[in-house]
Design an enzyme around this catalytic site. Structure first.
Site, PDB file in Angstrom:
ATOM      1  N   ASN A  86       0.842  -1.192   0.000  1.00  0.00           N
ATOM      2  CA  ASN A  86       0.000   0.000   0.000  1.00  0.00           C
ATOM      3  C   ASN A  86       0.878   1.244   0.000  1.00  0.00           C
ATOM      4  OD1 ASN A  86      -2.433  -1.434   0.095  1.00  0.00           O
ATOM      5  ND2 ASN A  86      -2.385  -1.567   2.328  1.00  0.00           N
ATOM      6  N   GLN A  93      -2.356   3.047   3.006  1.00  0.00           N
ATOM      7  CA  GLN A  93      -1.183   2.912   3.878  1.00  0.00           C
ATOM      8  C   GLN A  93      -1.428   3.645   5.192  1.00  0.00           C
ATOM      9  OE1 GLN A  93       2.501   4.439   2.250  1.00  0.00           O
ATOM     10  NE2 GLN A  93       3.749   3.423   3.813  1.00  0.00           N
ATOM     11  N   HIS A  99       6.074  -1.973   3.923  1.00  0.00           N
ATOM     12  CA  HIS A  99       5.787  -3.340   4.371  1.00  0.00           C
ATOM     13  C   HIS A  99       5.019  -4.060   3.278  1.00  0.00           C
ATOM     14  CE1 HIS A  99       2.717  -0.509   5.782  1.00  0.00           C
ATOM     15  NE2 HIS A  99       1.834  -1.445   5.490  1.00  0.00           N
ATOM     16  N   LEU A 100       5.352  -5.315   3.098  1.00  0.00           N
ATOM     17  CA  LEU A 100       4.659  -6.176   2.145  1.00  0.00           C
ATOM     18  C   LEU A 100       3.701  -7.052   2.933  1.00  0.00           C
ATOM     19  CD1 LEU A 100       4.497  -7.209  -0.815  1.00  0.00           C
ATOM     20  CD2 LEU A 100       6.286  -8.850  -0.211  1.00  0.00           C
TER      21      LEU A 100
END
Ligand code: AMP
Length: 113
Positions: A86, A93, A99-100
């Site tokens: 995101n 986000q 971050h995944l």
């Protein structure tokens, strides 16, 4: 240190860590949206995907490689899973340390909300 994910990397905030190496840390999302919901983050602070420039393309690639490994460990590789990055407010986000998301264990809908 204001960034909550930097605090997790530093061991200053508890997290359910499932994998870590010299470049990345993977831990269970505190508010899971699927039976398996794990976040994979770089140890290095990068605000978001838009800030992952040429210098750290390899960092983002490593997150994907870690996701594949963690998915195998979680037993969701064969069934498939979703990876999400995101970016910014419209992207959803809420934590500004890249971050995944690794989501699996159920069938995902499309298009995403
Ligand atoms: P995003 O909306 O893409 O920025 O995702 C941030 C994610 O971080 C959300 O799914 C949150 O539930 C998760 N999250 C926030 N704080 C923590 C934490 N301390 N430990 C684990 N997951 C967290």
């Amino acid at each position: 240190m204001a960034c909550v994910f930097c605090q997790i990397v530093a061991g200053e905030r508890p997290a359910n860590i499932v994998y870590e190496d010299e470049r990345a840390v993977a831990f269970r999302d505190i508010n899971p949206q699927a039976p398996t919901h794990i976040l994979i983050i770089p140890r290095e602070h990068i605000d978001g995907p838009a800030d992952a420039g040429a210098d750290n393309e390899m960092v983002i690639g490593h997150l994907v490689a870690v996701a594949a490994r963690v998915a195998a460990d979680e037993g969701i590789s064969a069934g498939g899973y979703r990876l999400v990055l995101n970016q910014g407010r419209n992207g959803g986000q809420s934590v500004f340390h890249v971050h995944l998301h690794l989501l699996g264990g159920r069938r995902m809908g499309w298009p995403p909300g």
